[in-house]
Scaffold this active site. Structure first.
Site, short mmCIF file in Angstrom:
data_model
loop_
_atom_site.label_atom_id
_atom_site.label_comp_id
_atom_site.label_asym_id
_atom_site.label_seq_id
_atom_site.Cartn_x
_atom_site.Cartn_y
_atom_site.Cartn_z
N ALA A 1 -19.54 123.16 55.03
CA ALA A 1 -19.27 122.78 53.65
C ALA A 1 -18.85 121.32 53.51
O ALA A 1 -18.48 120.89 52.42
CB ALA A 1 -18.19 123.69 53.07
N HIS A 2 -18.91 120.54 54.60
CA HIS A 2 -18.52 119.13 54.54
C HIS A 2 -19.61 118.31 53.85
O HIS A 2 -20.81 118.50 54.10
CB HIS A 2 -18.28 118.59 55.95
N ASP B 1 -11.35 137.57 60.68
CA ASP B 1 -11.44 138.30 59.42
C ASP B 1 -12.53 139.37 59.46
O ASP B 1 -12.75 140.07 58.46
CB ASP B 1 -11.69 137.35 58.24
N ASP C 1 -8.33 129.33 58.58
CA ASP C 1 -9.29 128.44 57.93
C ASP C 1 -9.37 128.78 56.44
O ASP C 1 -10.42 128.70 55.82
CB ASP C 1 -10.68 128.55 58.59
N LEU D 1 -20.85 130.41 54.62
CA LEU D 1 -19.43 130.75 54.65
C LEU D 1 -18.61 129.51 54.35
O LEU D 1 -18.86 128.44 54.89
CB LEU D 1 -19.04 131.31 56.01
#
Length: 510
Positions: free
Chosen positions: A154-155, A370, A395, A432
């Site tokens: 997602a950067h 998770d 995270d 994600l």
């Protein structure tokens, strides 16, 4: 209100030890100083017994949890600055005071890749921070911008960059004052460097050359968002890299011919034996640097010997929380925290069941447990390969809130999240985008996924992350002299209460 002699005895409880075992034992705390005491030494020195007894009814009394990768929570994003310092500080306070309900008493706010001009403002605000009722922000974790484009997640791709000027590139982005050596700062001067941990890709030009200087300054380096080969990943560890960021995610998957970053958990002694450390391995596309011989650790840390005669000032423990030193490592030592073995052994041997010692420590590795970022089988596989290196992280994103319902939520730059239980995606994609899992739930999941004991799972969220950061004398432990940051758990791992510096700051409602 403090007890008359400031001593508290927690009794009828199980204490997690640093080897992962649980033992039935009392714990004494000095409420005024906010530290854990050696009960026997305190009694014979002060000739006093605690005035306050806390019977925990057979529950677990753990060190407070450490989350070294938290992007935000309770509606606040550490990576978003809206030109309002007070609003940002309020958000930090909200996270720090809210997160204690999950058992977290220390954390590293994580900033993902930013436009270069934003870093100075964010980092000036993200100095170590705490209130009397909050978790401690130990500094910050910089995730990017020196990461691989193809593993950016997602950067924002426009802000990724190489380190063409080696260490100076890191100074230009983060600011030299935030990368200062430990001796250059103190609480009294108010100059506390913010950086604790940097995630970068060692194959990005210039990063490998900067790694040694970062390590020398006591900054933990983590391999992440990377396509490093096995050779490059090994080289990074030999230069002092201590951690792998969210193992299995944003990196090449395990391949039998080149296990890449994940293969560091195996780290064959054949490929990294002392006889091999003078070979030449590629650092990046343009450089090849000869590895140096391994050296002993330059600094060892012993548990503090505390003389609990005078309670002192409650502000002492508060300032000590913020001024935790960063541990330096030997540049290019290959084993920055492990002395060489004193006797050698041939590669071929006849001793049943013995595995050759490693000439360097395998790195710690973060796991998001998770059930989504990593399959339970993958979690167990990693832990079986190297249990001593496992660190549980969340995270988590800004919508981490145990009370938040599923649905679509705003993120940043006009993008939105889709929350579905513990699943978190960028809207309209299958990417994600961090997680919304809490660290206490990660501990429970981890014990279920691996079959390890609850005490062993707790170690992965307390002692292991503290040791990775070099603060295991003060955080993540029940050693005498450590900060009395504690969490009470029932035998199913549910958080019942959280204590910060010897004072209860959160209690589960009936």
């Amino acid at each position: 209100m403090a007890s008359s002699n400031s001593l508290i005895c927690f009794t009828n409880c199980l204490l997690p030890l640093e080897d992962g075992s649980l033992v039935e034992r009392d714990l004494w705390v000095d409420e005024t100083r906010g530290i854990i005491l050696d009960a026997q030494k305190t009694f014979y020195t002060r000739r006093e017994r605690p005035d306050r007894i806390v019977d925990l009814g057979g529950n677990i009394l753990s060190p407070g949890f450490l989350d070294i990768q938290l992007n935000g929570a309770y509606g606040f994003d550490f990576s978003v600055y809206e030109d309002d310092d007070q609003k940002y500080r309020d958000g930090m306070k909200k996270v720090a005071e809210g997160i204690v309900e999950t058992g977290v008493t220390s954390l590293l706010p994580t900033i993902i890749t930013q436009e270069k001009s934003i870093y100075p403002k964010l980092l000036s605000l993200l100095k170590p921070f705490a209130t009397p009722t909050s978790a401690t922000l130990l500094g910050w974790h910089a995730e990017g911008p020196f990461i691989d484009m193809t593993k950016r997640g997602a950067h924002a791709p426009a802000y990724l960059q190489a380190a063409y000027e080696d260490f100076k590139s890191f100074e230009d982005v983060y600011g030299p004052e935030n990368l200062a050596e430990s001796e250059d700062w103190s609480m009294s001067s108010g100059q506390i460097p913010a950086v604790r941990l940097i995630t970068a890709a060692p194959e990005v030009p210039g990063v490998m050359k900067a790694l040694g200087e970062l390590t020398k300054r006591g900054i933990a380096f983590s391999i992440g968002h990377s396509v490093a080969t096995s050779e490059v990943a090994t080289e990074a560890v030999l230069h002092g890299a201590r951690l792998i960021t969210h193992l299995f995610n944003a990196m090449p998957q395990l391949h039998h011919r080149d296990p890449s970053i994940i293969g560091l958990l195996g780290a064959s002694p054949h490929l990294s034996s002392p006889s091999q450390t003078t070979s030449v391995l590629p650092c990046n596309m343009n450089d090849r640097i000869p590895l140096l011989e391994l050296s002993k650790e330059t600094q060892t840390t012993e548990p503090e010997q505390v003389e609990p005669i005078s309670p002192g000032s409650s502000s002492e423990a508060f300032e000590a929380d913020l001024a935790l030193p960063r541990r330096k490592q030997t540049i290019l030592s290959g084993a920055p925290n492990k002395p060489q073995r004193k006797t050698s052994r041939p590669t071929l041997h006849l001793d049943k069941g013995q595995v050759a010692d490693m000439p360097f420590e395998r790195p710690y590795y973060g796991l998001i447990v998770d059930g989504i970022h990593c399959h339970p089988n993958s979690v167990r596989l990693a832990y079986s390969a190297f249990p001593e290196g496992c660190i549980l992280v969340t995270d988590a994103m800004k919508i981490l809130d145990p009370h938040l319902k599923d649905g679509i939520h705003e993120w940043r730059d006009g993008k939105r999240f889709v929350k579905d239980g513990d699943k978190l995606y960028l809207e309209g994609t299958t990417t994600l985008a961090g997680s919304v899992v809490t660290l206490d739930k990660c501990i429970r999941n981890f014990s279920k996924f691996t079959g390890c004991s609850l005490g062993e799972a707790i170690k992965c969220a307390t002692y292991n992350p503290a040791k990775c950061l070099g603060i295991e004398d003060k955080k993540g432990t029940l050693r005498p002299g450590a900060h009395a940051d504690l969490v009470v758990l029932d035998r199913q791992g549910i958080v019942l209460s959280t204590w910060v510096r010897g004072k209860e700051v959160w209690t589960k409602k009936e």
